[in-house]
Design a protein around this motif. Structure first.
Motif, PDB file in Angstrom:
ATOM      1  N   LYS A  56     -33.990 -34.189 -36.855  1.00 55.21           N
ATOM      2  CA  LYS A  56     -34.093 -34.952 -35.814  1.00 55.21           C
ATOM      3  C   LYS A  56     -35.312 -34.903 -35.130  1.00 55.21           C
ATOM      4  O   LYS A  56     -35.807 -35.645 -34.277  1.00 55.21           O
ATOM      5  CB  LYS A  56     -32.839 -35.030 -35.079  1.00 55.21           C
ATOM      6  N   GLY A  57     -35.907 -33.486 -35.310  1.00 50.72           N
ATOM      7  CA  GLY A  57     -37.354 -33.437 -34.380  1.00 50.72           C
ATOM      8  C   GLY A  57     -36.984 -32.526 -33.327  1.00 50.72           C
ATOM      9  O   GLY A  57     -36.789 -31.535 -33.323  1.00 50.72           O
ATOM     10  N   PHE A  58     -36.915 -33.394 -32.169  1.00 50.79           N
ATOM     11  CA  PHE A  58     -36.597 -32.788 -30.507  1.00 50.79           C
ATOM     12  C   PHE A  58     -35.186 -32.583 -30.216  1.00 50.79           C
ATOM     13  O   PHE A  58     -34.454 -33.641 -30.316  1.00 50.79           O
ATOM     14  CB  PHE A  58     -37.610 -33.154 -29.662  1.00 50.79           C
ATOM     15  N   ILE A  59     -34.865 -31.439 -29.879  1.00 51.51           N
ATOM     16  CA  ILE A  59     -33.460 -31.248 -29.294  1.00 51.51           C
ATOM     17  C   ILE A  59     -33.664 -30.537 -27.930  1.00 51.51           C
ATOM     18  O   ILE A  59     -34.540 -29.571 -27.933  1.00 51.51           O
ATOM     19  CB  ILE A  59     -32.625 -30.325 -30.217  1.00 51.51           C
ATOM     20  N   ALA A  60     -33.351 -30.878 -26.774  1.00 48.02           N
ATOM     21  CA  ALA A  60     -33.247 -30.272 -25.555  1.00 48.02           C
ATOM     22  C   ALA A  60     -31.901 -29.884 -24.922  1.00 48.02           C
ATOM     23  O   ALA A  60     -31.041 -30.670 -24.748  1.00 48.02           O
ATOM     24  CB  ALA A  60     -33.696 -31.361 -24.474  1.00 48.02           C
ATOM     25  N   ILE A  61     -31.598 -28.593 -24.717  1.00 43.73           N
ATOM     26  CA  ILE A  61     -30.455 -27.828 -24.322  1.00 43.73           C
ATOM     27  C   ILE A  61     -30.717 -27.353 -22.783  1.00 43.73           C
ATOM     28  O   ILE A  61     -31.570 -26.422 -22.663  1.00 43.73           O
ATOM     29  CB  ILE A  61     -29.850 -26.954 -25.157  1.00 43.73           C
ATOM     30  N   THR A  62     -30.030 -27.859 -21.798  1.00 44.53           N
ATOM     31  CA  THR A  62     -30.246 -27.383 -20.560  1.00 44.53           C
ATOM     32  C   THR A  62     -28.852 -26.864 -19.859  1.00 44.53           C
ATOM     33  O   THR A  62     -27.736 -27.172 -20.272  1.00 44.53           O
ATOM     34  CB  THR A  62     -30.650 -28.469 -19.505  1.00 44.53           C
ATOM     35  N   GLY A  63     -28.848 -26.042 -18.712  1.00 43.84           N
ATOM     36  CA  GLY A  63     -27.676 -25.447 -18.160  1.00 43.84           C
ATOM     37  C   GLY A  63     -28.401 -24.699 -16.973  1.00 43.84           C
ATOM     38  O   GLY A  63     -29.418 -24.073 -16.858  1.00 43.84           O
ATOM     39  N   GLU A  64     -27.169 -24.441 -15.973  1.00 41.97           N
ATOM     40  CA  GLU A  64     -27.876 -23.818 -14.887  1.00 41.97           C
ATOM     41  C   GLU A  64     -28.209 -22.186 -15.325  1.00 41.97           C
ATOM     42  O   GLU A  64     -27.598 -21.542 -16.334  1.00 41.97           O
ATOM     43  CB  GLU A  64     -26.827 -23.676 -13.831  1.00 41.97           C
ATOM     44  N   VAL A  65     -28.743 -21.426 -14.442  1.00 35.21           N
ATOM     45  CA  VAL A  65     -28.925 -20.023 -14.671  1.00 35.21           C
ATOM     46  C   VAL A  65     -27.665 -19.301 -15.026  1.00 35.21           C
ATOM     47  O   VAL A  65     -26.626 -19.441 -14.116  1.00 35.21           O
ATOM     48  CB  VAL A  65     -29.573 -19.358 -13.062  1.00 35.21           C
ATOM     49  N   GLY A  66     -27.748 -18.394 -16.011  1.00 37.64           N
ATOM     50  CA  GLY A  66     -26.557 -17.694 -16.457  1.00 37.64           C
ATOM     51  C   GLY A  66     -25.196 -18.328 -17.101  1.00 37.64           C
ATOM     52  O   GLY A  66     -24.381 -17.596 -17.250  1.00 37.64           O
ATOM     53  N   THR A  67     -25.354 -19.355 -17.294  1.00 35.65           N
ATOM     54  CA  THR A  67     -24.494 -20.372 -18.269  1.00 35.65           C
ATOM     55  C   THR A  67     -24.485 -19.904 -19.683  1.00 35.65           C
ATOM     56  O   THR A  67     -23.736 -20.389 -20.496  1.00 35.65           O
ATOM     57  CB  THR A  67     -24.671 -21.736 -18.108  1.00 35.65           C
ATOM     58  N   GLY A  68     -25.387 -19.391 -20.174  1.00 36.80           N
ATOM     59  CA  GLY A  68     -25.366 -18.703 -21.581  1.00 36.80           C
ATOM     60  C   GLY A  68     -26.310 -19.311 -22.529  1.00 36.80           C
ATOM     61  O   GLY A  68     -26.006 -19.245 -23.793  1.00 36.80           O
ATOM     62  N   GLN A 170     -38.310 -28.523 -36.481  1.00 40.21           N
ATOM     63  CA  GLN A 170     -37.189 -29.026 -35.544  1.00 40.21           C
ATOM     64  C   GLN A 170     -37.658 -28.269 -34.445  1.00 40.21           C
ATOM     65  O   GLN A 170     -37.778 -27.102 -34.636  1.00 40.21           O
ATOM     66  CB  GLN A 170     -36.092 -28.763 -36.092  1.00 40.21           C
ATOM     67  N   ILE A 171     -37.848 -28.975 -33.212  1.00 43.30           N
ATOM     68  CA  ILE A 171     -38.060 -27.985 -31.950  1.00 43.30           C
ATOM     69  C   ILE A 171     -37.028 -28.224 -30.862  1.00 43.30           C
ATOM     70  O   ILE A 171     -36.687 -29.199 -30.548  1.00 43.30           O
ATOM     71  CB  ILE A 171     -39.405 -28.821 -31.529  1.00 43.30           C
ATOM     72  N   VAL A 172     -36.511 -27.265 -30.417  1.00 41.97           N
ATOM     73  CA  VAL A 172     -35.485 -26.970 -29.617  1.00 41.97           C
ATOM     74  C   VAL A 172     -36.148 -26.592 -28.310  1.00 41.97           C
ATOM     75  O   VAL A 172     -36.747 -25.384 -28.235  1.00 41.97           O
ATOM     76  CB  VAL A 172     -34.343 -25.743 -30.135  1.00 41.97           C
ATOM     77  N   LEU A 173     -35.732 -27.198 -27.248  1.00 42.05           N
ATOM     78  CA  LEU A 173     -36.303 -26.788 -25.830  1.00 42.05           C
ATOM     79  C   LEU A 173     -34.943 -26.371 -25.307  1.00 42.05           C
ATOM     80  O   LEU A 173     -34.117 -27.106 -24.967  1.00 42.05           O
ATOM     81  CB  LEU A 173     -37.066 -28.077 -25.245  1.00 42.05           C
TER      82      LEU A 173
END
Length: 608
Positions: A56-68, A170-173
């Protein structure tokens, strides 16, 4: 300084010995062995694996500090097979040329280029070779919120390395919520538009917090000697707000305090003491209510609101409760017009979708005698129908709803008829609901006396199921997710059933385009299911576990009913193969997955 470090290490060694642990269970370092797949983490991992596999190319995963997030990255690296080459960037404070050199170095290719063009040409040649050899390449950038806009733009340019058949890289940010804000900037709109998959990690809820603590203790070697009280677990959840890193720090300090006090039981007082020692504010303080009178008034107001909520809830339940007699008639085949389910894509001449109506109608089981007297034959029939369904709903197999039930079409799976009734009720109440599919489905399952879990799996695993489940698909002609009952697959097609009992057949290619791996499993909520089986336990449940593992080829020995090292290793292999949390303990999710793969009625018949 060295003496202080040695003393601290000695204290922690003694605390592990005191609690019967092999190692510290609540380290804050990202160790994939301790990964706990909450619903949110499981969905995030599913997004990552799907996006990488489908290029798919780009994937973005976000989360608060300390969520793993970092632990999730390392787990992803463990899950990707040898056909995927990976580069992991942990230092996000770098220039464009430093980034390119780091990427090339992590892929094991030349980094001596002096210009960006030279480094990109080297990377492009490497990616083309990998693509020709049938391999994929993944770049994972952790702490991506720290990347400068110019560096993010350079990463966007790397996504231009592609062929007609897909992206070469594939790039995961991965980053904190600030990453989303940065991507929303006007100057980064081109990059933002290219992100194909996004997911935001959520903190744990109260139940997940408790399961997480149990999981880490089990991985660290606990056999149940450490006891966290219910109030202690609630206090941990409130103090940590469900953030894994805070949970680790708090539990580690609480265990140390319990060791100093010489107790194996951690209560809420120890937790609050540990929280204070960490310098964290106490949760739920009435900081703005300066007097006891105001606090009491606040509590009284809460009580009044609670009573009113209970009253309103009772009224709501009275309106929302399914019509038991209508539902009974449908389950046993006496209802002729169930409500129409959500639309499914029509069959076209150029597709492989083939509607197959059921050829065998549902029929009520024949009564073997008069069970009671009624005022009229009609009332007797209604009462008998309702009694049959009540008996069905009250059965408690080891794991699931998979009692042997009459089916509407040949070659059905266990529990299929009950799932048709559940799906029928879901469609009946859907226009009244505003929540998502998962929440609405869980609510309907509760009205049947069932609990639901959502998991992600692969088609190869789904084909092995002997117990019915629901699959969530996204047909191209339907704007909302569609739910269907899984019926099985042949080399040519996949078969799904709707609430009316009609079967739709899809080619494997068609199914792969609309199914992203999510299935819903259902089970009766019994204490036997909730009990976690660990090494050292004995009994019939352990024997059942061993028999199921043996049938699937994970356990070679004769079932003994003793949870030994061989059993724990078999459980680990099963969990690893089915993308479950790998801890060697058989908890509810592991038991449910086993039951779906082995089946219930067949297994129960084989019990001694």
């Amino acid at each position: 300084m060295g003496g202080a470090i040695n003393y601290a290490a000695e204290v922690y060694t003694m605390y592990c010995t005191f609690f019967g642990l092999r190692e510290k269970p609540f380290n804050v370092t990202p160790d994939p062995r301790f990964l706990f797949l909450s619903q949110s983490h499981q969905e995030a991992l599913g997004h990552l694996l799907y996006g990488i596999e489908e290029r798919k190319g780009f994937i973005a995963i976000t989360g608060e500090v300390g969520t793993g997030k970092t632990l999730l990255c390392r787990t992803l690296l463990d899950r990707l097979g040898p056909q995927v080459r990976t580069a992991l960037i942990l230092n996000s404070f770098m220039s464009e040329i430093e980034l390119l050199r780091s990427i090339n170095g992590d892929f094991g290719i030349a980094t001596d280029g002096t210009t960006r063009k030279a480094l990109i040409d080297t990377l492009n040649a490497f990616l083309l070779d990998e693509f020709r050899d049938g391999r994929n390449a993944v770049l994972i950038v952790d702490e991506a919120q720290n990347l400068a806009p110019t560096v993010l733009e350079q990463i966007r340019m790397l996504s231009n390395l592609e062929t007609e058949r897909g992206k070469l890289l594939q790039i995961v940010l991965v980053g904190q919520p600030e990453l989303r804000q940065k991507l929303a900037r006007p100057e980064l709109r081109q990059l933002n538009q290219r992100i194909a998959l996004r997911y935001h990690l959520r903190p744990f809820d109260r139940r997940e917090t408790s399961d997480y603590i149990t999981h880490r203790l089990l991985v660290a070697g606990s056999h149940g000697s450490v006891k966290f009280t219910a109030r202690a677990l609630t206090a941990i959840f409130r103090c940590s707000q469900g953030i894994p890193r805070k949970i680790n720090l708090l539990c580690d300090r609480a265990l140390l305090s319990a060791y100093v006090q010489g107790t194996l039981r951690i209560d809420h007082r120890i937790v609050h003491q540990a929280n204070a020692e960490l310098g964290q504010p106490a949760p739920g303080r009435f900081a703005s209510l300066g007097s006891i009178g105001l606090r009491r008034g606040f509590l009284i107001a809460q009580g009044v609101i609670f009573v009113l909520a209970l009253t309103a809830g009772g009224v709501w339940l009275g309106y929302q409760r399914p019509n038991s007699l209508a539902l009974a008639r449908f389950v046993l085949g006496t209802m002729t017009e169930p409500p129409s389910p959500q639309p499914t894509p029509p069959a076209h001449a150029d597709t492989a979708i083939e509607p197959v109506p059921s050829t065998q109608p549902l029929t009520a089981p024949q009564s073997e005698g008069i069970l009671f007297q009624t005022a009229s034959p009609e009332a007797a029939q209604e009462q008998a129908t309702l009694t049959d369904v009540q008996d069905l709903a009250s059965t408690e197999p080891v794991a699931l709803l998979a009692a042997s039930l009459p089916d509407a079409a040949p070659s059905g799976l266990e529990g299929e008829v009950l799932l048709r009734a559940l799906l029928w009720e879901y469609h009946r109440t859907q226009p009244q609901r505003t929540e998502g599919v998962k929440t609405a489905l869980s609510s309907v399952a509760s009205s049947f006396g069932l609990e639901m879990i959502a998991v992600r799996t692969e088609l190869a695993r789904l084909k092995q199921f002997r117990v019915a489940c629901l699959v969530e698909t996204y047909p191209p002609s339907v704007p909302a997710p569609s739910l269907s009952i899984w019926r099985g697959a042949t080399p040519e097609h996949v078969a799904l059933m709707d609430a009316n009992g009609e079967v739709q057949r899809y080619s494997h290619e068609e199914f792969a385009r609309m199914w992203f791996g999510r299935v819903y499993l259902f089970h009766h909520d019994g204490m036997a299911l909730r009990q976690i089986l660990v090494r050292g336990q004995q009994g019939a449940e352990v024997r059942t576990l061993q028999q199921r593992l043996r049938e699937l080829g994970y356990f070679a020995a004769e079932p003994s009913g003793i949870f030994d090292a061989e059993t724990a290793e078999a459980v680990r292999r099963f969990q690893r193969d089915h993308a479950l949390q790998v801890d060697g303990a058989a908890g509810p999710v592991t038991k449910i997955m086993l039951a779906h793969l082995v089946g219930n009625s067949r297994h129960e018949a084989a019990q001694p």
